[in-house]
Design a protein around this motif. Structure first.
Motif, PDB file in Angstrom:
ATOM      1  N   VAL A  67      -3.110   2.516   3.859  1.00 25.52           N
ATOM      2  CA  VAL A  67      -1.694   2.466   4.233  1.00 25.52           C
ATOM      3  C   VAL A  67      -1.234   3.842   4.716  1.00 25.52           C
ATOM      4  CG1 VAL A  67       0.662   2.144   3.356  1.00 25.52           C
ATOM      5  CG2 VAL A  67      -1.140   0.507   2.755  1.00 25.52           C
ATOM      6  N   ALA A  68      -1.578   4.873   3.994  1.00 32.24           N
ATOM      7  CA  ALA A  68      -1.162   6.231   4.380  1.00 32.24           C
ATOM      8  C   ALA A  68      -1.722   6.612   5.747  1.00 32.24           C
ATOM      9  CB  ALA A  68      -1.607   7.234   3.331  1.00 32.24           C
ATOM     10  N   ASP A  69      -2.952   6.208   6.023  1.00 33.60           N
ATOM     11  CA  ASP A  69      -3.585   6.535   7.303  1.00 33.60           C
ATOM     12  C   ASP A  69      -2.978   5.766   8.476  1.00 33.60           C
ATOM     13  OD1 ASP A  69      -5.292   8.274   6.023  1.00 33.60           O
ATOM     14  OD2 ASP A  69      -6.994   6.893   6.016  1.00 33.60           O
ATOM     15  N   HIS A  70      -2.400   4.599   8.221  1.00 30.93           N
ATOM     16  CA  HIS A  70      -1.928   3.737   9.311  1.00 30.93           C
ATOM     17  C   HIS A  70      -0.426   3.480   9.280  1.00 30.93           C
ATOM     18  CE1 HIS A  70      -6.044   3.196  10.509  1.00 30.93           C
ATOM     19  NE2 HIS A  70      -6.348   2.930   9.261  1.00 30.93           N
ATOM     20  N   ASP A  71       0.299   4.290   8.531  1.00 33.37           N
ATOM     21  CA  ASP A  71       1.760   4.238   8.481  1.00 33.37           C
ATOM     22  C   ASP A  71       2.255   5.568   9.035  1.00 33.37           C
ATOM     23  OD1 ASP A  71       4.476   3.939   7.847  1.00 33.37           O
ATOM     24  OD2 ASP A  71       4.175   4.328   5.712  1.00 33.37           O
ATOM     25  N   SER A  72       2.189   5.717  10.353  1.00 31.47           N
ATOM     26  CA  SER A  72       2.486   7.010  10.972  1.00 31.47           C
ATOM     27  C   SER A  72       3.943   7.428  10.794  1.00 31.47           C
ATOM     28  CB  SER A  72       2.120   6.998  12.455  1.00 31.47           C
ATOM     29  OG  SER A  72       2.869   6.009  13.140  1.00 31.47           O
ATOM     30  N   ASP A  73       4.834   6.483  10.513  1.00 30.72           N
ATOM     31  CA  ASP A  73       6.237   6.827  10.272  1.00 30.72           C
ATOM     32  C   ASP A  73       6.510   7.160   8.812  1.00 30.72           C
ATOM     33  OD1 ASP A  73       6.889   6.437  12.948  1.00 30.72           O
ATOM     34  OD2 ASP A  73       7.370   4.310  12.633  1.00 30.72           O
ATOM     35  N   ALA A  74       5.481   7.117   7.981  1.00 28.62           N
ATOM     36  CA  ALA A  74       5.593   7.435   6.539  1.00 28.62           C
ATOM     37  C   ALA A  74       6.731   6.663   5.876  1.00 28.62           C
ATOM     38  CB  ALA A  74       5.739   8.942   6.339  1.00 28.62           C
ATOM     39  N   ARG A  75       6.796   5.376   6.138  1.00 24.80           N
ATOM     40  CA  ARG A  75       7.863   4.539   5.574  1.00 24.80           C
ATOM     41  C   ARG A  75       7.584   4.131   4.134  1.00 24.80           C
ATOM     42  NH1 ARG A  75       8.339   0.458  10.577  1.00 24.80           N
ATOM     43  NH2 ARG A  75       6.113   0.886  10.583  1.00 24.80           N
ATOM     44  N   ARG A 116       0.320  14.560  -0.662  1.00 30.19           N
ATOM     45  CA  ARG A 116       1.232  14.613  -1.810  1.00 30.19           C
ATOM     46  C   ARG A 116       2.669  14.227  -1.470  1.00 30.19           C
ATOM     47  NH1 ARG A 116       0.029  18.958  -6.159  1.00 30.19           N
ATOM     48  NH2 ARG A 116      -1.900  18.177  -5.360  1.00 30.19           N
ATOM     49  N   SER A 117       3.150  14.561  -0.303  1.00 24.03           N
ATOM     50  CA  SER A 117       4.541  14.285   0.062  1.00 24.03           C
ATOM     51  C   SER A 117       4.838  12.794   0.167  1.00 24.03           C
ATOM     52  CB  SER A 117       4.899  14.966   1.380  1.00 24.03           C
ATOM     53  OG  SER A 117       4.165  14.385   2.431  1.00 24.03           O
ATOM     54  N   ARG A 118       3.810  11.957   0.205  1.00 27.79           N
ATOM     55  CA  ARG A 118       4.003  10.508   0.290  1.00 27.79           C
ATOM     56  C   ARG A 118       4.247   9.877  -1.080  1.00 27.79           C
ATOM     57  NH1 ARG A 118       1.992   7.962   4.866  1.00 27.79           N
ATOM     58  NH2 ARG A 118       3.187   6.230   4.039  1.00 27.79           N
ATOM     59  N   PHE A 119       4.131  10.678  -2.143  1.00 23.62           N
ATOM     60  CA  PHE A 119       4.268  10.140  -3.489  1.00 23.62           C
ATOM     61  C   PHE A 119       5.695  10.302  -4.002  1.00 23.62           C
ATOM     62  CE2 PHE A 119      -0.145   9.943  -3.021  1.00 23.62           C
ATOM     63  CZ  PHE A 119      -0.599   8.999  -3.921  1.00 23.62           C
ATOM     64  N   ILE A 120       6.112   9.344  -4.804  1.00 21.78           N
ATOM     65  CA  ILE A 120       7.473   9.282  -5.328  1.00 21.78           C
ATOM     66  C   ILE A 120       7.853  10.552  -6.074  1.00 21.78           C
ATOM     67  CG2 ILE A 120       8.952   8.072  -6.980  1.00 21.78           C
ATOM     68  CD1 ILE A 120       7.277   5.513  -6.228  1.00 21.78           C
ATOM     69  N   GLU A 121       6.917  11.085  -6.857  1.00 27.36           N
ATOM     70  CA  GLU A 121       7.240  12.246  -7.696  1.00 27.36           C
ATOM     71  C   GLU A 121       7.230  13.574  -6.943  1.00 27.36           C
ATOM     72  OE1 GLU A 121       2.866  11.208  -8.301  1.00 27.36           O
ATOM     73  OE2 GLU A 121       4.713  10.086  -8.372  1.00 27.36           O
ATOM     74  N   TYR A 122       6.932  13.574  -5.662  1.00 29.62           N
ATOM     75  CA  TYR A 122       6.862  14.804  -4.871  1.00 29.62           C
ATOM     76  C   TYR A 122       8.242  15.427  -4.712  1.00 29.62           C
ATOM     77  CZ  TYR A 122       5.986  17.943  -0.946  1.00 29.62           C
ATOM     78  OH  TYR A 122       5.879  19.034  -0.130  1.00 29.62           O
ATOM     79  N   ARG A 123       8.322  16.705  -4.916  1.00 36.00           N
ATOM     80  CA  ARG A 123       9.557  17.464  -4.707  1.00 36.00           C
ATOM     81  C   ARG A 123       9.209  18.605  -3.759  1.00 36.00           C
ATOM     82  NH1 ARG A 123      11.298  13.573  -6.701  1.00 36.00           N
ATOM     83  NH2 ARG A 123      12.246  13.312  -8.717  1.00 36.00           N
ATOM     84  N   GLN A 124       9.778  18.582  -2.572  1.00 42.18           N
ATOM     85  CA  GLN A 124       9.423  19.554  -1.538  1.00 42.18           C
ATOM     86  C   GLN A 124       9.664  20.983  -1.986  1.00 42.18           C
ATOM     87  OE1 GLN A 124      11.151  18.813   2.255  1.00 42.18           O
ATOM     88  NE2 GLN A 124      10.064  20.473   3.236  1.00 42.18           N
TER      89      GLN A 124
END
Length: 187
Positions: free
Chosen positions: A63-71, A172-180
């Motif tokens: 999913v991460a590889d083929h969801d280029s809009d990072a939805r 990491r930025s695709r994960f819920i717990e990520y804080r930029q």
């Protein structure tokens, strides 16, 4: 030209016409079915998965590889019990009645599980991968029967990790717990 060869020719043309109609219907379904599964554009899509399941991990990577809009944002079922409970899906979190038995997708305040969750995620992917969501035309009980069969044997076939895997820095930025701000070089 004999009447017999003309009959064979007409029969062949009917078969080809029927085949063309079936292919056209499949192509239309492959376009329109995924579109019908999409959430409103301003909606978030949170996908919870079994963090120690190698099959689930493979799906998340796909999913991460083929969801280029990072939805789609990801989270392990083992790490987000409170969030799952908040959305009414606590039964699928670790310790719930159906713990770790399914993917859980939360979109626009609605909870989807099993094949419905997987197909709604597939609909969000880039083309041509989103066309796999056409399987949504199959009856839900049939889809979920297949889903439950795979889920039951996933550890035996695909294996199980001892712990939830830590994502790479770029992922990491695709994960819920990520804080930029925690990962910013400008702290």
């Amino acid at each position: 030209v004999s009447t017999q060869s003309t009959g064979v020719h007409r029969s062949s043309m009917r078969v080809l016409a029927a085949l063309a109609a079936v292919l056209a219907a499949l192509a239309a379904a492959a376009y329109y079915v995924p579109q019908s599964l999409l959430p409103p554009t301003d909606s978030s899509s949170l996908l919870f998965f079994d963090g120690v399941c190698n099959l689930c991990d493979g799906f998340v990577n796909f999913v991460a590889d083929h969801d280029s809009d990072a939805r789609v944002k990801f989270g392990a079922l083992q790490r987000h019990k409170e969030l799952l409970v908040k959305h009414g899906a606590g039964r699928y979190a670790e310790g719930g009645e159906e713990e770790l038995s399914t993917l859980v997708l939360v979109q626009n305040g609605r909870v989807f599980v099993r094949s419905e969750a997987a197909l709604r995620v597939m609909a969000l992917l880039d083309r041509p991968w989103n066309a796999m969501a056409v399987a949504a035309i199959l009856p839900t009980p049939l889809r979920d029967l297949g889903y439950k069969l795979v889920a039951e044997y996933r550890y035996a076939v695909f294996g199980k990790a001892e712990d939830c895997r830590a994502p790479s820095e770029s992922f990491r930025s695709r994960f819920i717990e990520y804080r930029q701000e925690e990962h910013s070089p400008f702290k």
